[in-house]
Design a protein around this motif. Structure first.
Motif, PDB file in Angstrom:
ATOM      1  N   LEU A   1       0.834  -1.206   0.000  1.00  0.00           N
ATOM      2  CA  LEU A   1       0.000   0.000   0.000  1.00  0.00           C
ATOM      3  C   LEU A   1       0.868   1.256   0.000  1.00  0.00           C
ATOM      4  N   GLN A   2       0.371   2.287  -0.660  1.00  0.00           N
ATOM      5  CA  GLN A   2       1.078   3.585  -0.695  1.00  0.00           C
ATOM      6  C   GLN A   2       0.792   4.405   0.568  1.00  0.00           C
ATOM      7  N   SER A   3      -0.162   3.957   1.377  1.00  0.00           N
ATOM      8  CA  SER A   3      -0.511   4.679   2.613  1.00  0.00           C
ATOM      9  C   SER A   3      -0.517   3.655   3.747  1.00  0.00           C
ATOM     10  N   ASP A   4      -0.959   4.074   4.946  1.00  0.00           N
ATOM     11  CA  ASP A   4      -1.058   3.103   6.049  1.00  0.00           C
ATOM     12  C   ASP A   4      -2.365   2.301   5.976  1.00  0.00           C
ATOM     13  N   GLY A   5      -3.137   2.514   4.911  1.00  0.00           N
ATOM     14  CA  GLY A   5      -4.367   1.731   4.713  1.00  0.00           C
ATOM     15  C   GLY A   5      -5.602   2.382   5.289  1.00  0.00           C
ATOM     16  N   SER A   6      -5.446   3.503   6.021  1.00  0.00           N
ATOM     17  CA  SER A   6      -6.616   4.076   6.697  1.00  0.00           C
ATOM     18  C   SER A   6      -7.503   4.979   5.825  1.00  0.00           C
ATOM     19  N   PRO A   7      -6.996   5.586   4.722  1.00  0.00           N
ATOM     20  CA  PRO A   7      -7.892   6.468   3.947  1.00  0.00           C
ATOM     21  C   PRO A   7      -9.150   5.750   3.462  1.00  0.00           C
TER      22      PRO A   7
ATOM     23  N   CYS B   1       5.641   2.600   2.968  1.00  0.00           N
ATOM     24  CA  CYS B   1       6.452   3.541   3.753  1.00  0.00           C
ATOM     25  C   CYS B   1       6.933   2.926   5.070  1.00  0.00           C
ATOM     26  N   GLY B   2       6.709   1.639   5.272  1.00  0.00           N
ATOM     27  CA  GLY B   2       7.183   0.992   6.494  1.00  0.00           C
ATOM     28  C   GLY B   2       6.294   1.277   7.698  1.00  0.00           C
ATOM     29  N   LEU B   3       5.193   1.972   7.490  1.00  0.00           N
ATOM     30  CA  LEU B   3       4.283   2.267   8.608  1.00  0.00           C
ATOM     31  C   LEU B   3       3.508   1.006   8.984  1.00  0.00           C
ATOM     32  N   ASP B   4       2.936   1.026  10.194  1.00  0.00           N
ATOM     33  CA  ASP B   4       2.025  -0.058  10.564  1.00  0.00           C
ATOM     34  C   ASP B   4       0.708   0.158   9.847  1.00  0.00           C
ATOM     35  N   LEU B   5       0.088  -0.944   9.438  1.00  0.00           N
ATOM     36  CA  LEU B   5      -1.222  -0.826   8.783  1.00  0.00           C
ATOM     37  C   LEU B   5      -2.254  -0.379   9.821  1.00  0.00           C
ATOM     38  N   GLN B   6      -3.150   0.521   9.391  1.00  0.00           N
ATOM     39  CA  GLN B   6      -4.098   1.127  10.331  1.00  0.00           C
ATOM     40  C   GLN B   6      -5.532   0.936   9.847  1.00  0.00           C
ATOM     41  N   SER B   7      -6.428   0.806  10.828  1.00  0.00           N
ATOM     42  CA  SER B   7      -7.856   0.886  10.505  1.00  0.00           C
ATOM     43  C   SER B   7      -8.220   2.360  10.373  1.00  0.00           C
ATOM     44  N   PRO B   8      -9.391   2.674   9.784  1.00  0.00           N
ATOM     45  CA  PRO B   8      -9.754   4.089   9.614  1.00  0.00           C
ATOM     46  C   PRO B   8      -9.754   4.832  10.949  1.00  0.00           C
ATOM     47  N   GLN B   9      -9.164   6.038  10.950  1.00  0.00           N
ATOM     48  CA  GLN B   9      -9.144   6.830  12.187  1.00  0.00           C
ATOM     49  C   GLN B   9     -10.288   7.839  12.219  1.00  0.00           C
ATOM     50  N   LYS B  10     -10.916   8.053  11.043  1.00  0.00           N
ATOM     51  CA  LYS B  10     -12.003   9.032  10.995  1.00  0.00           C
ATOM     52  C   LYS B  10     -13.328   8.288  10.882  1.00  0.00           C
ATOM     53  N   ALA B  11     -14.401   9.005  11.226  1.00  0.00           N
ATOM     54  CA  ALA B  11     -15.734   8.421  11.046  1.00  0.00           C
ATOM     55  C   ALA B  11     -15.980   8.227   9.550  1.00  0.00           C
ATOM     56  N   ARG B  12     -16.734   7.195   9.212  1.00  0.00           N
ATOM     57  CA  ARG B  12     -17.020   6.936   7.801  1.00  0.00           C
ATOM     58  C   ARG B  12     -17.999   7.969   7.264  1.00  0.00           C
TER      59      ARG B  12
ATOM     60  N   ILE C   1      -8.672   1.691   2.513  1.00  0.00           N
ATOM     61  CA  ILE C   1      -7.762   1.044   1.565  1.00  0.00           C
ATOM     62  C   ILE C   1      -7.337  -0.324   2.117  1.00  0.00           C
ATOM     63  N   LEU C   2      -7.184  -0.421   3.454  1.00  0.00           N
ATOM     64  CA  LEU C   2      -6.819  -1.721   4.043  1.00  0.00           C
ATOM     65  C   LEU C   2      -7.951  -2.734   3.849  1.00  0.00           C
ATOM     66  N   GLU C   3      -9.188  -2.304   4.055  1.00  0.00           N
ATOM     67  CA  GLU C   3     -10.328  -3.231   3.839  1.00  0.00           C
ATOM     68  C   GLU C   3     -10.378  -3.682   2.378  1.00  0.00           C
ATOM     69  N   LEU C   4     -10.110  -2.749   1.474  1.00  0.00           N
ATOM     70  CA  LEU C   4     -10.067  -3.106   0.047  1.00  0.00           C
ATOM     71  C   LEU C   4      -8.968  -4.152  -0.187  1.00  0.00           C
ATOM     72  N   ALA C   5      -7.776  -3.891   0.366  1.00  0.00           N
ATOM     73  CA  ALA C   5      -6.649  -4.828   0.169  1.00  0.00           C
ATOM     74  C   ALA C   5      -7.003  -6.217   0.708  1.00  0.00           C
ATOM     75  N   GLU C   6      -7.691  -6.252   1.853  1.00  0.00           N
ATOM     76  CA  GLU C   6      -8.065  -7.545   2.434  1.00  0.00           C
ATOM     77  C   GLU C   6      -9.077  -8.273   1.550  1.00  0.00           C
ATOM     78  N   LYS C   7      -9.948  -7.511   0.902  1.00  0.00           N
ATOM     79  CA  LYS C   7     -10.910  -8.138  -0.028  1.00  0.00           C
ATOM     80  C   LYS C   7     -10.161  -8.706  -1.234  1.00  0.00           C
ATOM     81  N   VAL C   8      -9.210  -7.950  -1.749  1.00  0.00           N
ATOM     82  CA  VAL C   8      -8.428  -8.427  -2.902  1.00  0.00           C
ATOM     83  C   VAL C   8      -7.651  -9.684  -2.488  1.00  0.00           C
ATOM     84  N   GLN C   9      -7.056  -9.646  -1.311  1.00  0.00           N
ATOM     85  CA  GLN C   9      -6.302 -10.794  -0.790  1.00  0.00           C
ATOM     86  C   GLN C   9      -7.204 -12.039  -0.690  1.00  0.00           C
ATOM     87  N   ALA C  10      -8.430 -11.843  -0.159  1.00  0.00           N
ATOM     88  CA  ALA C  10      -9.352 -12.973   0.029  1.00  0.00           C
ATOM     89  C   ALA C  10      -9.816 -13.533  -1.318  1.00  0.00           C
ATOM     90  N   VAL C  11     -10.164 -12.656  -2.252  1.00  0.00           N
ATOM     91  CA  VAL C  11     -10.625 -13.119  -3.573  1.00  0.00           C
ATOM     92  C   VAL C  11      -9.481 -13.850  -4.282  1.00  0.00           C
TER      93      VAL C  11
END
Ligand SMILES: NC(=O)c1ccc[n+]([C@@H]2O[C@H](COP(=O)([O-])OP(=O)(O)OC[C@H]3O[C@@H](n4cnc5c(N)ncnc54)[C@H](O)[C@@H]3O)[C@@H](O)[C@H]2O)c1
Length: 312
Positions: A201-207, A269-280, A244-254
């Motif tokens: 991922l290009q981000s920590d997965g939270s966007p 970027c070597g960051l830890d993968l994160q769940s969304p930090q903002k409200a949906r 983006i992390l949820e999307l990646a997990e769906k791609v991984q599962a499929v």
């Protein structure tokens, strides 16, 4: 309905042209810098024009064919739109004005302009309806918003019915392999899974993002051409938000279901993968739904088809 599609050879345009032609529309396409050499795709058109949308003399000749509707899809992408303002507006803004000026004098009845949800900026909260505050944060969004205003002016001051569609994030297989689409995040992750056997991922997965399949975008265009109201803005979105992390997990599962191969998800970027930090938030599509729109592709279904396409 006799329709001219600009950006006909582009990622979204090539799909829309094929779909509208299958649905019985009389489709002509404006291509640049060349007409794709694909006889099957070409067979869906009444006419194809190779034309730089900045060339007003050429547009005047094309307008003599008397189109009932235009779907305007020409724009530079996010990166290209950071260029010199004079150049960027000559592609992203001035042609919207020229097309409306020229074609409104030649029988045009409907103008469907493709804009973007980027006009709302970054800090989205709650239910985003079409009257959510505008907060353009980059030239790509700004130029789309300028074009929206040109449409609004013509909607008020001419006989052309002007409809604005703000698209979220489309995905799905392109008509042409060289379409500018493999950086789009769903396409990128599906292709990485298949080709690289890993997802980085290009981000920590939270966007958070709203993803809509290209086929559903096509359905929306047909509906807006037939039923979109003058000076109305409509979201073309799925109405569902994933990180983006949820999307990646769906791609991984499929990918696992299909191949029985496990692939990893890491962060570039070597960051830890994160769940969304903002409200949906939600990109509300009820205005389009009241016209009859119903998305046919869940994200899982779209990913399955895309992975199948990339594996072929
Ligand atoms: N793809 C998405 O997810 C998405 C999301 C929101 C908004 N949009 C908007 O939808 C529209 C279509 O996007 P796309 O993904 O198909 O992009 P794309 O880059 O594939 O298509 C843009 C088209 O514009 C054409 N073009 C560029 N300069 C031109 C010129 N001088 N003369 C004539 N044609 C020219 C290109 O050849 C291409 O056909 C754009 O306005 C884009 O900003 C797309």
């Amino acid at each position: 309905m006799k329709v001219l599609v600009t950006g006909a050879n582009g990622y979204v345009g090539a799909q829309i042209c094929r779909y509208l032609s299958q649905q019985g529309f009389r489709v002509s396409g404006l291509c640049y810098p060349q007409i794709p050499d694909n006889k099957d795709w070409q067979s869906g058109f009444e006419e194809l024009f190779m034309c730089d949308v900045r060339d007003t003399e050429e547009l005047k000749k094309i307008a003599e064919r008397q189109f009932e509707a235009i779907v305007h899809l020409v724009s530079l992408d996010h990166h290209q739109s950071n260029g010199e303002p004079a150049f960027v507006s000559s592609v992203n803004v001035t042609p919207t004005w020229n097309l409306l000026d020229i074609f409104s004098k030649n029988g045009l009845k409907k103008f469907l302009y493709f804009s973007t949800i980027h006009v709302y900026g970054k800090n989205l909260n709650g239910v985003i309806t079409e009257d959510y505050p505008i907060n353009c944060a980059n030239p790509y969004a700004l130029t789309h918003y300028l074009s929206e205003n040109i449409c609004r002016y013509y909607g008020q001051n001419s006989d052309v019915s002007c409809v604005v569609a703000r698209l979220s994030n489309s995905y799905g297989p392109p008509v042409f392999p060289d379409n500018n689409c493999w950086w789009l995040v769903v396409n990128d992750l599906c292709r990485s899974a298949v080709k690289d056997k890993k997802i980085v991922l290009q981000s920590d997965g939270s966007p958070l993002r709203d993803f809509i399949h290209g086929r559903d975008v096509c359905q929306a265009v047909k509906i807006l051409l037939e039923k979109g109201e003058n000076n109305m803005t409509y979201h073309i979105s799925s109405g569902n938000i994933y990180s983006i992390l949820e999307l990646a997990e769906k791609v991984q599962a499929v990918y696992f279901q299909r191949t029985k191969e496990e692939i990893s998800i890491t962060c570039h970027c070597g960051l830890d993968l994160q769940s969304p930090q903002k409200a949906r938030y939600k990109i509300d599509n009820s205005a389009l739904k009241t016209l009859g729109f119903e998305p046919e592709y869940t994200l899982e279904k779209g990913i399955k088809m895309l992975i199948k396409n990339v594996l072929q």
